[in-house]
Design a protein around this motif. Structure first.
Motif, mmCIF file in Angstrom:
data_model
loop_
_atom_site.group_PDB
_atom_site.id
_atom_site.type_symbol
_atom_site.label_atom_id
_atom_site.label_comp_id
_atom_site.label_asym_id
_atom_site.label_seq_id
_atom_site.Cartn_x
_atom_site.Cartn_y
_atom_site.Cartn_z
ATOM 1 N N TYR A 110 -89.951 -78.674 43.425
ATOM 2 C CA TYR A 110 -89.960 -79.785 43.379
ATOM 3 C C TYR A 110 -89.044 -80.565 44.407
ATOM 4 O O TYR A 110 -88.743 -81.132 45.325
ATOM 5 C CB TYR A 110 -90.595 -80.576 41.851
ATOM 6 C CG TYR A 110 -88.649 -80.873 41.592
ATOM 7 C CD1 TYR A 110 -87.999 -81.725 41.762
ATOM 8 C CD2 TYR A 110 -88.061 -80.338 40.268
ATOM 9 C CE1 TYR A 110 -86.205 -82.399 40.989
ATOM 10 C CE2 TYR A 110 -86.784 -80.331 39.104
ATOM 11 C CZ TYR A 110 -86.567 -81.227 39.882
ATOM 12 O OH TYR A 110 -84.808 -81.856 39.657
ATOM 13 N N MET A 111 -87.959 -79.751 44.042
ATOM 14 C CA MET A 111 -86.631 -80.106 45.158
ATOM 15 C C MET A 111 -86.982 -79.595 46.926
ATOM 16 O O MET A 111 -86.877 -80.124 47.741
ATOM 17 C CB MET A 111 -85.659 -79.215 44.773
ATOM 18 C CG MET A 111 -85.295 -79.335 43.679
ATOM 19 S SD MET A 111 -83.002 -79.796 44.001
ATOM 20 C CE MET A 111 -82.403 -80.586 42.729
ATOM 21 N N VAL A 112 -87.831 -78.648 46.576
ATOM 22 C CA VAL A 112 -88.039 -78.356 48.419
ATOM 23 C C VAL A 112 -89.644 -79.147 49.039
ATOM 24 O O VAL A 112 -89.427 -79.369 50.499
ATOM 25 C CB VAL A 112 -88.560 -76.777 47.995
ATOM 26 C CG1 VAL A 112 -86.758 -76.275 48.123
ATOM 27 C CG2 VAL A 112 -89.435 -76.517 47.772
ATOM 28 N N THR A 140 -86.706 -75.546 41.936
ATOM 29 C CA THR A 140 -87.434 -75.270 43.366
ATOM 30 C C THR A 140 -87.895 -75.978 43.742
ATOM 31 O O THR A 140 -87.764 -76.821 44.994
ATOM 32 C CB THR A 140 -86.270 -73.583 43.541
ATOM 33 O OG1 THR A 140 -85.482 -73.145 42.597
ATOM 34 C CG2 THR A 140 -86.971 -73.488 44.476
ATOM 35 N N ASN A 146 -92.829 -66.766 42.634
ATOM 36 C CA ASN A 146 -94.031 -66.920 43.167
ATOM 37 C C ASN A 146 -95.249 -66.954 42.791
ATOM 38 O O ASN A 146 -96.388 -66.589 42.971
ATOM 39 C CB ASN A 146 -93.580 -65.186 43.269
ATOM 40 C CG ASN A 146 -94.421 -65.003 45.120
ATOM 41 O OD1 ASN A 146 -95.314 -66.046 45.684
ATOM 42 N ND2 ASN A 146 -95.069 -64.067 45.333
ATOM 43 N N ILE A 176 -96.248 -65.428 54.127
ATOM 44 C CA ILE A 176 -96.483 -64.308 53.198
ATOM 45 C C ILE A 176 -97.243 -64.600 52.095
ATOM 46 O O ILE A 176 -97.067 -65.732 51.434
ATOM 47 C CB ILE A 176 -94.988 -65.111 52.716
ATOM 48 C CG1 ILE A 176 -93.404 -64.793 53.471
ATOM 49 C CG2 ILE A 176 -94.268 -63.477 51.612
ATOM 50 C CD1 ILE A 176 -92.630 -65.348 53.545
ATOM 51 N N THR A 211 -92.718 -70.311 50.030
ATOM 52 C CA THR A 211 -91.338 -70.005 49.855
ATOM 53 C C THR A 211 -90.903 -69.574 48.747
ATOM 54 O O THR A 211 -89.480 -68.337 48.803
ATOM 55 C CB THR A 211 -90.986 -69.686 51.564
ATOM 56 O OG1 THR A 211 -91.553 -70.138 52.672
ATOM 57 C CG2 THR A 211 -89.854 -69.359 52.059
ATOM 58 N N ALA A 212 -90.570 -70.853 48.296
ATOM 59 C CA ALA A 212 -89.512 -70.422 48.054
ATOM 60 C C ALA A 212 -88.691 -70.618 46.238
ATOM 61 O O ALA A 212 -88.059 -69.733 45.827
ATOM 62 C CB ALA A 212 -88.926 -71.753 47.472
ATOM 63 N N CYS A 213 -90.243 -70.420 45.955
ATOM 64 C CA CYS A 213 -90.289 -70.327 44.581
ATOM 65 C C CYS A 213 -89.776 -68.745 43.878
ATOM 66 O O CYS A 213 -90.157 -67.968 44.998
ATOM 67 C CB CYS A 213 -91.718 -70.177 43.595
ATOM 68 S SG CYS A 213 -92.022 -70.223 41.881
ATOM 69 N N THR A 247 -97.898 -78.472 56.081
ATOM 70 C CA THR A 247 -97.723 -77.615 56.955
ATOM 71 C C THR A 247 -96.402 -76.627 56.857
ATOM 72 O O THR A 247 -96.737 -75.111 56.849
ATOM 73 C CB THR A 247 -97.330 -78.054 58.209
ATOM 74 O OG1 THR A 247 -96.339 -78.581 58.083
ATOM 75 C CG2 THR A 247 -98.953 -78.677 59.166
ATOM 76 N N THR A 248 -95.598 -77.246 56.052
ATOM 77 C CA THR A 248 -94.432 -76.395 55.333
ATOM 78 C C THR A 248 -94.608 -75.044 54.412
ATOM 79 O O THR A 248 -93.868 -74.095 54.543
ATOM 80 C CB THR A 248 -92.846 -77.189 55.574
ATOM 81 O OG1 THR A 248 -93.775 -77.988 53.982
ATOM 82 C CG2 THR A 248 -93.137 -77.809 56.581
ATOM 83 N N GLN A 249 -95.494 -75.664 53.304
ATOM 84 C CA GLN A 249 -95.736 -74.940 52.105
ATOM 85 C C GLN A 249 -94.602 -74.150 51.336
ATOM 86 O O GLN A 249 -94.234 -73.402 51.331
ATOM 87 C CB GLN A 249 -97.218 -73.462 52.611
ATOM 88 C CG GLN A 249 -97.721 -74.485 52.724
ATOM 89 C CD GLN A 249 -99.630 -74.015 52.499
ATOM 90 O OE1 GLN A 249 -99.468 -72.725 52.726
ATOM 91 N NE2 GLN A 249 -100.416 -74.531 52.217
ATOM 92 N N ALA A 250 -92.966 -74.634 51.760
ATOM 93 C CA ALA A 250 -91.777 -74.845 50.597
ATOM 94 C C ALA A 250 -91.751 -73.847 49.800
ATOM 95 O O ALA A 250 -91.009 -72.813 49.722
ATOM 96 C CB ALA A 250 -91.206 -76.052 51.609
#
Lengths: 102, 433
Positions: A77-79, A75, A53, A2, A48-50, A42-45
């Motif tokens: 720092y949590m993910v 969000t 954006n 994304i 996606t989650a912020c 590799t996840t770059q969470a």
């Protein structure tokens, strides 16, 4: 993946959505991202989650972060799975997001 | 010897902090209430509904003064599955009259009003100020550091009401299990809609309002959706569990957009322009992940103590913030006066156990696991819609099928065994019964 420049949201552009929120932007970046630490991620969470954006993937695999329009939600720092990638503090007093009808 | 600036320092002027400042100031303590935003509520967001009865003794006649958007007189619980929806809808006229039940509010209005009550009780409110850390004497908390020049403040008792991210509880080592799986992200749009439109779309009059909670609206990410009416806006949003949001590769606003497009939701919100977008974390881990509520010289209340009830049919936080904050302020004032800072946390926890704050959380300790479980999130909404569709679809000349046949084939279709239903039913009964 994304991309922030291709918002999925159909009825309002993402920049228009964020323009509804008041931010009293401070001088100091309250969150910093260590782009080098993100290289192997590799996840770059965070991307996606912020909800604002604010995490933008770099061509070289790192991440660029813009602090100005941050909800200060926590969000990212949590993910985040990468130790030392995100340094998170609150904006200085009186600065940052200001909600009115939330 | 160092002198104290105050008897009680309250960090954060949300509902927990203002309630703590009210009770501490009324008990005679010198109280400072520190807020990092430009005004109380500036940093806060919720669904949201306030259940105000906790204020009956704290602020008698609260319902005549509180800045209310609408009084909730209609509550719906909605299950979504594909393009179908199954609702249970309840309405009560009594909820529209004093002492009322729940009300929608804007947090900027509500939190500012509650902080005003603390100021009226004698507390000093200081905004635009971040508490950046604790002052310690060994393991004992003796004050806070702030981002003001010469910003250290000392007091025998600190009440940490610094919200879901609570860096103070974490610094003191008293936060509970803060793994991402115990948190959801709430994202919300406040949408402009004139009063006449709200009355006709939501079937209410005057200042009566509606609360709609939704399950099955967040795709592969465990969570839920909500729709609340304000006076001339509607709040619509989703809550999303963090680990699955992170791995789903679906942006929060895209999940919210899909929710808004559902046939059961679109007619309520379509054409309404977005006034404000907002986001906030919610502590949903429940009783099993809570920390120790404080330490020598410090008490923790509200979201900072994970006191937030997210139990599917009950979604409550502000009342738990006020309930815990009010106790924390009273205990902190007494401990400061008697100079017995080490016993405060034990007394605080005992009082919380004896009132609704921990009683409700103890009773519902299994709820987060149940509500965010795969069957509740994905399969039961489908099964309920299958059953309703089977019951109400008329397929003459075929005769009507029996309910048990419809139910059994729905369970089979969604790969749920009778034994799973029995077990979930038992767990639901034990949790909610």
């Amino acid at each position: 993946m994304i991309r922030p420049d291709q918002p999925e949201y159909p009825d309002v552009a993402f920049t228009d959505r964020m323009d509804t929120v008041e931010f009293r932007v401070g001088e100091r970046a309250h969150i910093t991202v260590n782009g080098d630490a993100c290289q192997g991620c590799t996840t770059q969470a965070c991307v996606t989650a912020c909800p604002a954006n604010l995490f933008v993937p770099r061509a070289d695999g790192g991440i660029v972060f813009n602090y100005e329009q941050c909800f200060e939600c926590g969000t990212c720092y949590m993910v985040c799975n990468t130790e030392g990638a995100i340094t998170w503090t609150y904006p200085d007093g009186g600065h940052g997001v200001v909600f009115h009808s939330a | 010897m160092t002198t104290n600036d105050f008897d009680v320092i309250v960090v954060g002027a949300g509902p927990a902090g203002s309630a703590a400042a009210i009770t501490a100031a009324r008990a005679g303590a010198r109280v400072v209430l520190i807020e990092r935003g430009p005004y109380p509520g500036a940093k806060n967001m919720f669904g949201g509904v306030v259940y105000g009865r906790i204020m009956d003794t704290l602020i008698p006649g609260w319902y005549d003064e509180m800045p209310v958007q609408r009084w909730i007189t209609r509550r719906s619980t909605m299950l979504l599955a594909g393009d179908r929806s199954f609702s249970v809808d309840f309405r009560s006229g009594a909820w529209g009259r004093a002492p009322y039940n729940g009300a929608t509010v804007y947090r900027s209005d509500f939190d500012s009003w509650l902080a005003d009550q603390a100021v009226a009780a004698g507390a000093t409110l200081v905004c635009d100020t971040v508490v950046t850390g604790l002052l310690r004497d060994g393991t004992r908390v003796v004050g806070v550091q702030t981002d003001r020049d010469d910003g250290d403040l000392r007091a025998p008792m600190v009440v940490a009401c610094d919200g879901v991210n609570t860096f103070l509880a974490k610094e003191a080592g008293v936060a509970g299990d803060t793994a991402a799986g115990h948190y959801t992200l709430g994202v919300k749009e406040t949408l402009a809609l004139d009063r006449g439109e709200i009355e006709s779309r939501f079937n209410v009059r005057g200042t009566d309002g509606v609360d709609i909670e939704v399950v099955g609206s967040t795709g592969a990410v465990p969570g839920g959706g909500f729709i609340y009416t304000n006076l001339d806006t509607v709040s619509v949003g989703v809550v999303l569990r963090l680990p699955e949001l992170a791995s789903a590769r679906r942006r929060p606003e895209a999940i919210l957009a899909e929710f808004k497009e559902h046939g059961a939701v679109a007619p309520l919100v379509e054409g309404a322009e977005i006034v404000e977008y907002s986001a906030h974390l919610i502590p949903e881990g429940g009783r099993d992940v809570m920390g120790s509520f404080g330490c020598d010289g410090m008490l923790v209340a509200g979201d900072a103590a994970a006191l937030c009830l997210a139990a599917g049919i009950w979604l409550e936080g502000v009342n738990f913030a006020i309930g815990s904050g009010a106790v924390a302020g009273r205990v902190a004032a007494r401990s400061a006066r008697q100079n017995q800072t080490d016993v405060a946390v034990g007394q605080y926890r005992t009082e919380l156990e004896s009132n609704f704050v921990l009683a409700d959380h103890n009773k519902l300790r299994g709820a987060p696991h149940l509500i965010l479980g795969e069957r509740m999130q994905q399969r039961y909404p489908q099964i309920m819609c299958d059953i309703a569709e089977g019951m109400f679809t008329v397929e003459n000349p075929k005769p009507k099928p029996g309910l048990s046949k419809i139910a059994r084939s729905a369970l089979r279709r969604h790969k749920v065994r009778i034994r799973d239903v029995a077990r979930d039913g038992r767990d639901i009964w034990r949790t909610f019964g």
